[in-house]
Design a protein around this motif. Structure first.
Motif, short mmCIF file in Angstrom:
data_model
loop_
_atom_site.label_atom_id
_atom_site.label_comp_id
_atom_site.label_asym_id
_atom_site.label_seq_id
_atom_site.Cartn_x
_atom_site.Cartn_y
_atom_site.Cartn_z
N PHE A 99 6.68 -46.50 7.26
CA PHE A 99 7.18 -47.52 8.18
C PHE A 99 6.75 -47.18 9.61
N HIS A 100 6.06 -48.14 10.23
CA HIS A 100 5.64 -47.95 11.62
C HIS A 100 6.41 -48.95 12.49
N PRO A 101 7.39 -48.47 13.28
CA PRO A 101 8.17 -49.39 14.11
C PRO A 101 7.29 -50.28 15.01
N ASP A 102 6.22 -49.71 15.58
CA ASP A 102 5.41 -50.51 16.49
C ASP A 102 4.67 -51.63 15.76
N ARG A 103 4.18 -51.32 14.55
CA ARG A 103 3.48 -52.38 13.79
C ARG A 103 4.44 -53.47 13.35
N MET A 104 5.65 -53.06 12.96
CA MET A 104 6.63 -54.06 12.54
C MET A 104 7.01 -54.95 13.72
N ALA A 105 7.18 -54.35 14.90
CA ALA A 105 7.51 -55.13 16.08
C ALA A 105 6.40 -56.12 16.39
N SER A 106 5.15 -55.68 16.28
CA SER A 106 4.04 -56.60 16.57
C SER A 106 4.03 -57.74 15.56
#
Ligand code: GDP
Length: 298
Positions: A287-294
């Motif tokens: 899980f990558h928080p930054d990718r999910m946010a994007s």
């Protein structure tokens, strides 16, 4: 998964574009719309409140400078705060100094634990580990067999109670499984545990007993992102009853609103480590928080 939320936020933020200056009233109006979008996506109320308060404070205090116009600045702030509620940096698995590393899976029945055990095993192999699975879900008929099937697909051995020996004691199976892993030099052991359809005291006690017996490096709480607000309540119940060190979101391929799952990190304080987005073993990733946010902001 987050298409509706994503569309809503994108259109709210789109309305800001082209404005040379943002008044406090513009920011208030935008925050109101973001609040509605998050609540409609099932994000838990306390999480929404904190999130909106931060956005408002930062947007109003932002210096208009540099290459970003005011609208871009708000978008940047929303993005940063979204990454924040999702956990900030990607959190890696904790590995034991003296192998085997024990990873215990906990969660409700149907959350996707057994499937995840296979996914995790396959992923761990790809990372150069030599995992083994241990079948401690002795509650659900067929759960042991299901774990053996996913183990075979992932190409990893499965330790299970011998057939014909009665139901067996999951704590005992967990202990023996880890001994076997040590003997056969597997460096990571994934322990699958029983879930119930709802939270109950017996389930919690069994999971806690297994945890106490095997002292895992990680207890991963596995939660179906499609169960809406219940995700937060269930997470809280497991945090209190068993305790966990990380979260795995499953069924992110579904079309539910998913916002509750976004609240789990903030509500329990534990990071989301992995995401599962399909039934196949490869439908899985860190899980990558930054990718999910994007993805959410489009
Ligand atoms: P357990 O009871 O927690 O062990 O859950 P299972 O691993 O048996 O999963 C329950 C159901 O959900 C099964 O039909 C799985 O194929 C399905 N499933 C698990 N993970 C995912 C996922 O990420 N996406 C989808 N669409 N289905 C999943």
């Amino acid at each position: 998964m987050f298409n509706t939320l994503s569309d809503r936020l994108t259109s709210v933020l789109q309305n800001l574009r082209g404005k040379g200056r943002l008044s406090d009233a513009d920011i208030d109006a935008t925050c109101r719309e973001i609040r509605v979008a998050l609540l409609e996506a099932d994000v838990a109320l306390p999480v929404v409140r904190t999130f909106i308060a931060k956005i408002k404070e930062r947007a109003k205090g932002a210096e208009v400078s540099g290459a970003l116009n005011p609208a871009q600045q708000v978008i940047k702030i929303v993005n940063e705060e979204l990454v924040g509620i999702l956990g900030g940096e990607t959190r890696r698995l904790n590995l034991a100094k003296n192998p085997p590393t024990v990873i215990m899976l906990a969660g409700l029945q149907g959350a996707g634990k057994t499937t995840l055990a296979g996914k995790l095993a396959k992923w761990l192999r790809g990372q150069g580990h030599t995992p083994m699975l241990v079948a401690c879900d002795l509650q659900r008929p067929n759960a042991v067999n299901q774990l053996q099937v996913v183990g075979e697909r992932a190409g990893v051995p499965v330790f299970a109670p011998e057939p014909g020996n009665g139901v067996g004691n999951p704590v005992d199976v967990a202990r023996r499984g880890i001994e076997e892993a040590r003997r056969a030099q597997h460096d990571v052991v994934v322990v699958d545990t029983a879930g119930r359809l709802g939270v109950d005291a017996e389930l919690m006690k069994q999971a806690k007993d297994i945890r106490d017996a095997v002292e895992p490096e990680e207890v991963l709480f596995v939660v179906d992102a499609m169960i809406g607000q219940d995700a937060v309540n269930t997470a809280q119940a497991f945090a209190d009853g068993v305790g966990f060190t990380g979260v795995v979101l499953t069924k992110l391929d579904g079309d539910a609103r998913g916002g509750a799952a976004l609240s789990v990190r903030e509500v329990t304080g534990q990071p989301i480590l992995f995401a599962s987005n399909g039934e196949k073993l490869e439908d899985f990733d860190v899980f990558h928080p930054d990718r999910m946010a994007s993805r959410i902001l489009g």
